[in-house]
Write a protein that holds these residues in place. Sequence first.
Motif, PDB file in Angstrom:
ATOM      1  N   GLY A 170      10.459 -38.042 -25.489  1.00  0.00           N
ATOM      2  CA  GLY A 170      10.406 -39.360 -26.116  1.00  0.00           C
ATOM      3  C   GLY A 170      11.122 -39.380 -27.452  1.00  0.00           C
ATOM      4  N   LEU A 171      10.961 -38.314 -28.230  1.00  0.00           N
ATOM      5  CA  LEU A 171      11.641 -38.233 -29.520  1.00  0.00           C
ATOM      6  C   LEU A 171      13.153 -38.109 -29.349  1.00  0.00           C
ATOM      7  CD1 LEU A 171       9.141 -35.953 -31.443  1.00  0.00           C
ATOM      8  CD2 LEU A 171       9.692 -38.342 -31.990  1.00  0.00           C
ATOM      9  N   VAL A 172      13.593 -37.318 -28.380  1.00  0.00           N
ATOM     10  CA  VAL A 172      15.037 -37.186 -28.137  1.00  0.00           C
ATOM     11  C   VAL A 172      15.617 -38.530 -27.707  1.00  0.00           C
ATOM     12  CG1 VAL A 172      16.781 -36.140 -26.624  1.00  0.00           C
ATOM     13  CG2 VAL A 172      15.015 -34.705 -27.668  1.00  0.00           C
ATOM     14  N   PRO A 203      22.561 -36.104 -26.479  1.00  0.00           N
ATOM     15  CA  PRO A 203      21.142 -35.730 -26.427  1.00  0.00           C
ATOM     16  C   PRO A 203      20.893 -34.230 -26.624  1.00  0.00           C
ATOM     17  CG  PRO A 203      21.643 -37.290 -24.691  1.00  0.00           C
ATOM     18  CD  PRO A 203      22.961 -36.892 -25.315  1.00  0.00           C
ATOM     19  N   ASP A 204      21.824 -33.374 -26.200  1.00  0.00           N
ATOM     20  CA  ASP A 204      21.651 -31.935 -26.419  1.00  0.00           C
ATOM     21  C   ASP A 204      21.718 -31.600 -27.909  1.00  0.00           C
ATOM     22  OD1 ASP A 204      21.332 -31.404 -23.699  1.00  0.00           O
ATOM     23  OD2 ASP A 204      23.481 -31.059 -23.400  1.00  0.00           O
ATOM     24  N   ALA A 220      18.595 -30.146 -30.187  1.00  0.00           N
ATOM     25  CA  ALA A 220      18.724 -28.964 -31.051  1.00  0.00           C
ATOM     26  C   ALA A 220      18.223 -29.276 -32.466  1.00  0.00           C
ATOM     27  CB  ALA A 220      20.177 -28.489 -31.083  1.00  0.00           C
ATOM     28  N   GLU A 221      18.514 -30.475 -32.963  1.00  0.00           N
ATOM     29  CA  GLU A 221      18.027 -30.871 -34.290  1.00  0.00           C
ATOM     30  C   GLU A 221      16.512 -31.051 -34.272  1.00  0.00           C
ATOM     31  OE1 GLU A 221      18.546 -31.415 -38.285  1.00  0.00           O
ATOM     32  OE2 GLU A 221      20.052 -30.783 -36.832  1.00  0.00           O
ATOM     33  N   VAL A 224      10.010 -26.468 -35.347  1.00  0.00           N
ATOM     34  CA  VAL A 224       9.748 -25.165 -35.966  1.00  0.00           C
ATOM     35  C   VAL A 224       9.109 -25.368 -37.337  1.00  0.00           C
ATOM     36  CG1 VAL A 224      10.850 -23.119 -36.969  1.00  0.00           C
ATOM     37  CG2 VAL A 224      11.517 -23.899 -34.688  1.00  0.00           C
ATOM     38  N   SER A 225       9.650 -26.289 -38.116  1.00  0.00           N
ATOM     39  CA  SER A 225       9.089 -26.581 -39.434  1.00  0.00           C
ATOM     40  C   SER A 225       7.653 -27.100 -39.311  1.00  0.00           C
ATOM     41  CB  SER A 225       9.977 -27.597 -40.156  1.00  0.00           C
ATOM     42  OG  SER A 225       9.512 -27.834 -41.456  1.00  0.00           O
ATOM     43  N   MET A 226       7.390 -27.887 -38.278  1.00  0.00           N
ATOM     44  CA  MET A 226       6.021 -28.359 -38.026  1.00  0.00           C
ATOM     45  C   MET A 226       5.104 -27.183 -37.706  1.00  0.00           C
ATOM     46  SD  MET A 226       6.957 -31.769 -35.807  1.00  0.00           S
ATOM     47  CE  MET A 226       5.370 -31.810 -34.976  1.00  0.00           C
TER      48      MET A 226
END
Length: 174
Positions: free
Chosen positions: A18-20, A41-42, A46-47, A53-55
Motif C-alpha cells: 500500500g505504501l509503495v 515502483p522498484d 528500495a527507498e 529499517v529506520s523504523m
Amino acid sequence: MPLTFILDPPVDRALRDGLVTLWTEVSDAGGAVGFVPPANPDDVRAELVKHLVSMAEGRTRLLVGVDEEGAVAAAVFLTLNTHRLMRHWLWLYTVMVHPLHQGKGYGRDLMDAAAGAARGIEGIEAIRLTCRGGTGVDRFYESCGYKEVGRVPDAIRVAPGDDRDDITMLLPLH
C-alpha cells in the motif's frame, strides 16, 4: 468519510504494498516526495526499505491514514533526531495523500495527526520539514501553522534546467 490514522501500524505485506502504491501514485501525479514521474515502483520500494529499517531501529515512526476500505490513503514518516543537541524536535518526511483523496481536507487531517503524534513523544517541542519550491506546497504548510525558516536556492534538481529551492519549515508545538 474521514480517514482513520494509525501511528506505528503493524508492518505486513499489505502495508508495504500500500505504501509503495501510494508513494508511486503520488509521485506520478507530480507530488514532491523524492521521485519524478514516472516513478519506478522498484525504486520506491528500495527507498521504503530504508524507512522500514529506520523504523525497526526506533529512529522513525510511521503515521498512516486508511480509508473506509482499509486502503492506505495517506502517510508520513516522523524521524527522531539522534544528535544530542537536537533531540527536542523531529523531522517529517514524505508527506503523502493519494491523488484520489486530495481536495477533501485529508492533507490537513494528516498534518494535524502528525502534530498530535509528535506531541505524544516525550521531549519533542517542534517539527521540521523540507519541501520543494515551485510546487505551492509551502503555502499549504503555512496554512497548517508552519513557518519558513530557511531556503537553499536551486538545491533540488528535478531535471536538467529545472532546479528548485529546498525550503525548510518549522512548527513549534508549545
